[in-house]
Design an enzyme around this catalytic site. Structure first.
Site: not given
Length: 344
Positions: A53, A85, A154, A168, A170, A200
């Site tokens: 606003e 506001c 995944a 893992s 890809w 990982d």
């Protein structure tokens, strides 16, 4: 389409320019003068910046007097990093305010009543469904008291997230991996367990370039959260200076979400392994699943989900798909539980 609806759609488009992962909601505002000509269009750019606003009124100047403001969220009525506001609208001489969604935040709500008391005509609920979709996770957090949780995975067609030797990378292709960065960018925090962090060594940052960011401040990185009791080695990428990392020595999903809610985070991405996802799902704390499926088989290796206590097919945890998208050779499935751990 009537003029008021068209103006609210324009305000919604403006709101989409704001950062979804910001602690504050995305808000857009369109101000018209006394005869209906648009004289200002604003949006909120993130915590500590002018609200939509105020942004629109600054463009409008004196032309706002006697005019109308179309706002995607009920104007706030409290002083935080910025003044309310409602005060800005009143001082600008606005005669009418139309908003889409009522503000559920008890600290900021009450704007409609304050504006009405000041003699301004107020209308709410215009394009409410679209207005709610704009801030779905923020509204969820305000109404439930916890962040909206997205569980990402995944896996191969046979549900494996790693080969038998632990590798893992890809499983999915480049298009799917780029899509994950977009998913992270929409979240205030990315959560992994210590098992995934140690196995990982992920960085968990948003790294793909975004042409729309040209000339803008650096992208806000999501908070990286590591859940569990095992310490990370000093050389872990999660401890670099690319983003903030929070270590939570707990295995309680509710405790994790309470901590993140207190930090103003309203959308959380689970990128941990099978154990983390199963813990949140079993606790009824997963609101959406985003599964990337690669057209490959491994036969053995880690499964996409740890034990959920399901002994028979009748007790399978079933989800309702809301989107299926092909990304290069892979498929992304977005699904939501009809009810936490609803089974049929």
């Amino acid at each position: 389409m009537d003029e008021s609806t068209a103006l609210m759609l324009r305000a919604i488009d403006a709101a989409r320019l704001g950062p979804e992962a910001d602690p504050n909601p995305r808000v857009g505002c369109v101000v018209t003068d006394a005869v209906g000509t648009v004289v200002g269009t604003g949006h909120h750019r993130g915590a500590g910046t002018p609200h939509a606003e105020v942004d629109a009124l600054a463009q409008a100047g004196d032309r706002a007097r006697g005019g109308t403001a179309h706002v995607t969220l009920e104007p706030c009525d409290h002083t935080g990093r910025t003044p309310p506001c409602t005060r800005a609208l009143i001082e600008a001489g606005i005669s009418r305010v139309v908003y889409s969604v009522a503000d559920p935040d008890p600290l900021a709500a009450g704007g409609a009543a304050t504006l009405t008391a000041a003699g301004i005509a107020v209308e709410g609920g215009l394009l409410q469904e679209a207005g709610e979709a704009l801030n779905a996770s923020w509204l969820h957090a305000r109404r439930t008291g916890r962040p909206f949780v997205v569980a990402k995975s995944a896996a191969t067609l046979d549900g494996r997230v790693a080969a038998s030797d632990g590798t893992s990378r890809w499983i999915t292709g480049e298009a799917a991996r780029a899509d994950v960065h977009g998913l992270r960018a929409r979240c205030g925090a990315v959560v992994v367990g210590t098992g995934t962090a140690l196995a990982d060594d992920p960085q968990l940052t948003v790294r793909h370039p975004n042409p729309s960011d040209a000339g803008s401040p650096p992208r806000r990185q999501p908070l990286r959260v590591v859940v569990g009791h095992r310490p990370l080695p000093a050389h872990a990428r999660l401890l670099d200076d690319a983003a903030e990392t929070l270590a939570l020595a707990t295995h309680d999903p509710a405790e994790v979400l309470a901590t993140l809610q207190a930090r103003g985070i309203h959308r959380v991405l689970l990128e941990g392994g099978p154990t983390l996802s199963a813990a949140f799902l079993a606790a009824g704390l997963v609101d959406e699943v985003v599964a990337y499926i690669a057209p490959a088989f491994l036969g053995t290796g880690a499964s996409v989900m740890a034990d959920l206590g399901v002994a028979t097919i009748a007790d399978a945890v079933r989800l309702n798909p809301v989107d299926v998208t092909v990304l290069g050779p892979d498929v992304r499935i977005t699904a939501r539980p009809a009810h936490p751990l609803a089974r049929s």
